[in-house]
Design a protein around this motif. Structure first.
Motif, PDB file in Angstrom:
ATOM      1  N   GLY A  87     -12.982  -3.897   1.449  1.00 47.10           N
ATOM      2  CA  GLY A  87     -11.948  -4.234   0.469  1.00 47.10           C
ATOM      3  C   GLY A  87     -11.217  -3.017  -0.076  1.00 47.10           C
ATOM      4  O   GLY A  87     -10.210  -3.136  -0.763  1.00 47.10           O
ATOM      5  N   LYS A  88     -11.715  -1.819   0.238  1.00 51.00           N
ATOM      6  CA  LYS A  88     -11.078  -0.593  -0.283  1.00 51.00           C
ATOM      7  C   LYS A  88      -9.925  -0.156   0.614  1.00 51.00           C
ATOM      8  O   LYS A  88      -9.937  -0.359   1.832  1.00 51.00           O
ATOM      9  N   GLU A  89      -8.960   0.491  -0.034  1.00 52.58           N
ATOM     10  CA  GLU A  89      -7.815   1.000   0.706  1.00 52.58           C
ATOM     11  C   GLU A  89      -8.172   2.335   1.347  1.00 52.58           C
ATOM     12  O   GLU A  89      -8.817   3.179   0.710  1.00 52.58           O
ATOM     13  N   VAL A  90      -7.774   2.515   2.589  1.00 53.82           N
ATOM     14  CA  VAL A  90      -8.119   3.759   3.294  1.00 53.82           C
ATOM     15  C   VAL A  90      -6.914   4.307   4.045  1.00 53.82           C
ATOM     16  O   VAL A  90      -5.921   3.605   4.276  1.00 53.82           O
ATOM     17  N   LEU A  91      -7.037   5.581   4.410  1.00 56.70           N
ATOM     18  CA  LEU A  91      -6.027   6.201   5.254  1.00 56.70           C
ATOM     19  C   LEU A  91      -6.644   6.357   6.641  1.00 56.70           C
ATOM     20  O   LEU A  91      -7.741   6.901   6.778  1.00 56.70           O
ATOM     21  N   LEU A  92      -5.939   5.885   7.649  1.00 60.40           N
ATOM     22  CA  LEU A  92      -6.470   6.003   9.015  1.00 60.40           C
ATOM     23  C   LEU A  92      -6.059   7.355   9.606  1.00 60.40           C
ATOM     24  O   LEU A  92      -5.128   7.999   9.125  1.00 60.40           O
ATOM     25  N   THR A  93      -6.745   7.745  10.684  1.00 66.63           N
ATOM     26  CA  THR A  93      -6.444   9.064  11.269  1.00 66.63           C
ATOM     27  C   THR A  93      -5.056   9.085  11.938  1.00 66.63           C
ATOM     28  O   THR A  93      -4.547  10.145  12.252  1.00 66.63           O
ATOM     29  N   ASN A  94      -4.446   7.904  12.108  1.00 64.14           N
ATOM     30  CA  ASN A  94      -3.078   7.900  12.650  1.00 64.14           C
ATOM     31  C   ASN A  94      -2.026   7.948  11.529  1.00 64.14           C
ATOM     32  O   ASN A  94      -0.845   7.743  11.759  1.00 64.14           O
ATOM     33  N   GLY A  95      -2.508   8.192  10.285  1.00 65.00           N
ATOM     34  CA  GLY A  95      -1.590   8.353   9.158  1.00 65.00           C
ATOM     35  C   GLY A  95      -1.215   7.047   8.475  1.00 65.00           C
ATOM     36  O   GLY A  95      -0.472   7.046   7.493  1.00 65.00           O
ATOM     37  N   LYS A  96      -1.698   5.906   8.965  1.00 69.49           N
ATOM     38  CA  LYS A  96      -1.340   4.607   8.355  1.00 69.49           C
ATOM     39  C   LYS A  96      -2.381   4.184   7.311  1.00 69.49           C
ATOM     40  O   LYS A  96      -3.551   4.516   7.430  1.00 69.49           O
ATOM     41  N   LYS A  97      -1.886   3.424   6.315  1.00 66.24           N
ATOM     42  CA  LYS A  97      -2.806   2.897   5.306  1.00 66.24           C
ATOM     43  C   LYS A  97      -3.319   1.536   5.731  1.00 66.24           C
ATOM     44  O   LYS A  97      -2.578   0.754   6.334  1.00 66.24           O
ATOM     45  N   ALA A  98      -4.575   1.258   5.412  1.00 61.37           N
ATOM     46  CA  ALA A  98      -5.150  -0.043   5.750  1.00 61.37           C
ATOM     47  C   ALA A  98      -6.218  -0.384   4.721  1.00 61.37           C
ATOM     48  O   ALA A  98      -6.440   0.386   3.773  1.00 61.37           O
ATOM     49  N   GLU A  99      -6.872  -1.541   4.892  1.00 60.96           N
ATOM     50  CA  GLU A  99      -7.960  -1.935   3.988  1.00 60.96           C
ATOM     51  C   GLU A  99      -9.175  -2.231   4.857  1.00 60.96           C
ATOM     52  O   GLU A  99      -9.043  -2.836   5.925  1.00 60.96           O
ATOM     53  N   ILE A 100     -10.358  -1.800   4.408  1.00 60.72           N
ATOM     54  CA  ILE A 100     -11.565  -2.088   5.188  1.00 60.72           C
ATOM     55  C   ILE A 100     -11.830  -3.590   5.120  1.00 60.72           C
ATOM     56  O   ILE A 100     -11.914  -4.154   4.023  1.00 60.72           O
ATOM     57  N   PHE A 101     -11.936  -4.228   6.266  1.00 63.75           N
ATOM     58  CA  PHE A 101     -12.147  -5.680   6.314  1.00 63.75           C
ATOM     59  C   PHE A 101     -13.623  -6.001   6.514  1.00 63.75           C
ATOM     60  O   PHE A 101     -14.189  -6.809   5.797  1.00 63.75           O
ATOM     61  N   SER A 102     -14.249  -5.367   7.512  1.00 68.50           N
ATOM     62  CA  SER A 102     -15.697  -5.547   7.690  1.00 68.50           C
ATOM     63  C   SER A 102     -16.278  -4.375   8.474  1.00 68.50           C
ATOM     64  O   SER A 102     -15.554  -3.639   9.142  1.00 68.50           O
ATOM     65  N   ILE A 103     -17.604  -4.211   8.362  1.00 73.32           N
ATOM     66  CA  ILE A 103     -18.298  -3.112   9.048  1.00 73.32           C
ATOM     67  C   ILE A 103     -18.850  -3.651  10.367  1.00 73.32           C
ATOM     68  O   ILE A 103     -19.400  -4.755  10.416  1.00 73.32           O
ATOM     69  N   ASN A 104     -18.687  -2.879  11.434  1.00 74.77           N
ATOM     70  CA  ASN A 104     -19.231  -3.295  12.733  1.00 74.77           C
ATOM     71  C   ASN A 104     -20.668  -2.811  12.869  1.00 74.77           C
ATOM     72  O   ASN A 104     -20.914  -1.611  12.889  1.00 74.77           O
ATOM     73  N   ARG A 105     -21.597  -3.762  12.983  1.00 78.07           N
ATOM     74  CA  ARG A 105     -23.019  -3.396  13.079  1.00 78.07           C
ATOM     75  C   ARG A 105     -23.297  -2.476  14.267  1.00 78.07           C
ATOM     76  O   ARG A 105     -24.150  -1.609  14.210  1.00 78.07           O
ATOM     77  N   THR A 106     -22.576  -2.677  15.374  1.00 83.44           N
ATOM     78  CA  THR A 106     -22.873  -1.914  16.586  1.00 83.44           C
ATOM     79  C   THR A 106     -22.114  -0.587  16.657  1.00 83.44           C
ATOM     80  O   THR A 106     -22.419   0.253  17.490  1.00 83.44           O
ATOM     81  N   ASN A 107     -21.114  -0.415  15.801  1.00 83.18           N
ATOM     82  CA  ASN A 107     -20.380   0.850  15.773  1.00 83.18           C
ATOM     83  C   ASN A 107     -19.961   1.105  14.322  1.00 83.18           C
ATOM     84  O   ASN A 107     -18.841   0.811  13.914  1.00 83.18           O
ATOM     85  N   LEU A 108     -20.924   1.647  13.567  1.00 86.36           N
ATOM     86  CA  LEU A 108     -20.765   1.724  12.105  1.00 86.36           C
ATOM     87  C   LEU A 108     -19.561   2.561  11.661  1.00 86.36           C
ATOM     88  O   LEU A 108     -18.918   2.254  10.661  1.00 86.36           O
TER      89      LEU A 108
END
Ligand SMILES: [Fe+2]
Length: 342
Positions: free
Chosen positions: A291-312
């Protein structure tokens, strides 16, 4: 209440609780005398080594409150905002830590060590407080009983206490350390273990200081222990220690994103760390950012939707109303979470 103290600790205004006797048994000062400069001179001439003074319950609780305030003040300003990002979080954690220290039979020793750490290096002090609190959280996620969780927290407070014996010019160096300097820093595990032993804080606490830089694959120090030969709390605090050091902001670099740290810690299958502890730790830590707002390494803003158990380290994110799985190259190959806004 009566308290026996060395003559050197006697101060004006104290009340004598039992007659002060000379080495020959003569009464030098009567009970109930209020200590003045002259009384102190008489006592020191009498060659008595200790005196009994009266301590009211009020005085005792005042001492307790002062110590508590000292700790509270120091801690509140040291909390890592990346991990504990709401006011309630901070207040709750500070309270918990204070309560656990204050109810411990060795609270005086813990408070003294905390005070020394704070005076010596704010960085080490603040790191230790955060490691203590995060270790408590991890012990909770692992369903440890309350007494064990508290022991883990106390161990976290003093895990780096051996750094008090490392010169500050090495400890605070904002450059790459020489091999010799690094070897010196590594000694803090052994120094810490010795200090904890002489303070009588207990074997499990001592082992955390000694073991927290050992690695599951045997590539750590000081002894190169591997797997279950590293104490359980040592394995636990070792994970939190690495994580916290990377999350914390330093003068020479910004705080690293928990997702980037996750990728570092899980590289080569996370072989450095106890696999169960590491998995439960990272999954729960990362879940706090859903639910937190983040900056991606490609410079775009996004929101964390869910965590991937197999690739944390590569969560699913929401951007412009759509959901993207970062394990897939929808947004470009290798895109990760650069920064979390808190
Ligand atoms: Fe350390």
């Amino acid at each position: 209440m009566l308290k026996r103290i060395p003559v050197s600790e006697l101060k004006e205004g104290m009340k004598i609780g039992m007659p002060v006797l000379s080495p020959l048994g003569e009464k030098v000062i009567a009970k109930d005398t209020i200590v003045t400069h002259d009384v102190m001179v008489v006592i020191s001439r009498s060659r008595a080594k200790e005196v009994t003074i009266m301590v009211s319950n009020e005085d005792l609780s005042q001492v307790k409150t002062q110590a508590k305030e000292m700790v509270m003040d120091g801690i509140e300003n040291s909390i890592n905002p990346v991990v504990f990002n709401t006011k309630e979080d901070v207040a709750q954690m500070v309270n918990r830590l204070t309560q656990i220290v204050m109810k411990n039979a060795k609270r005086k020793e813990y408070l003294q060590l905390m005070e020394k750490l704070k005076d010596y290096s704010e960085t080490v002090f603040s790191h230790s407080i955060n490691v203590a609190l995060i270790s408590y959280m991890l012990a909770d996620w692992l369903n440890f009983p309350e007494a064990d969780k508290e022991e883990v927290l106390l161990a976290g407070i003093v895990h780096d206490v051996g750094k008090l014996k490392i010169p500050l010019e090495i400890l605070d160096a904002k450059r790459k350390l020489t091999k010799g300097e690094f070897e010196k820093i590594k000694k803090h595990s052994i120094f810490g273990s010795q200090m904890i032993k002489s303070a009588g804080l207990g074997e499990e606490i001592r082992l955390v200081a000694l073991n927290h830089h050992e690695r599951y694959n045997g590539k750590g120090y000081p002894m190169g222990l591997s797997g279950g030969r590293i104490s359980q709390y040592g394995r636990l605090v070792g994970i939190v220690d690495t994580y916290e050091a990377m999350t914390a902001k330093r003068a020479y670099r910004k705080a690293m994103s928990p997702f980037v740290i996750t990728e570092i810690m899980t590289a080569n299958g996370g072989a450095d760390y106890d696999p169960t502890f590491l998995n439960i730790f990272l999954f729960n830590i990362l879940n706090r950012y859903v639910g937190k707002e983040v900056l991606l390494t490609n410079g775009k803003k996004a929101e964390i939707f869910s965590i991937n158990r197999t690739n944390l380290g590569k969560p699913t994110v929401k951007m412009d109303g759509r959901v993207y799985d970062l394990t897939m190259p929808f947004l470009g190959k290798g895109v990760g979470v650069e920064e979390i806004y808190v």
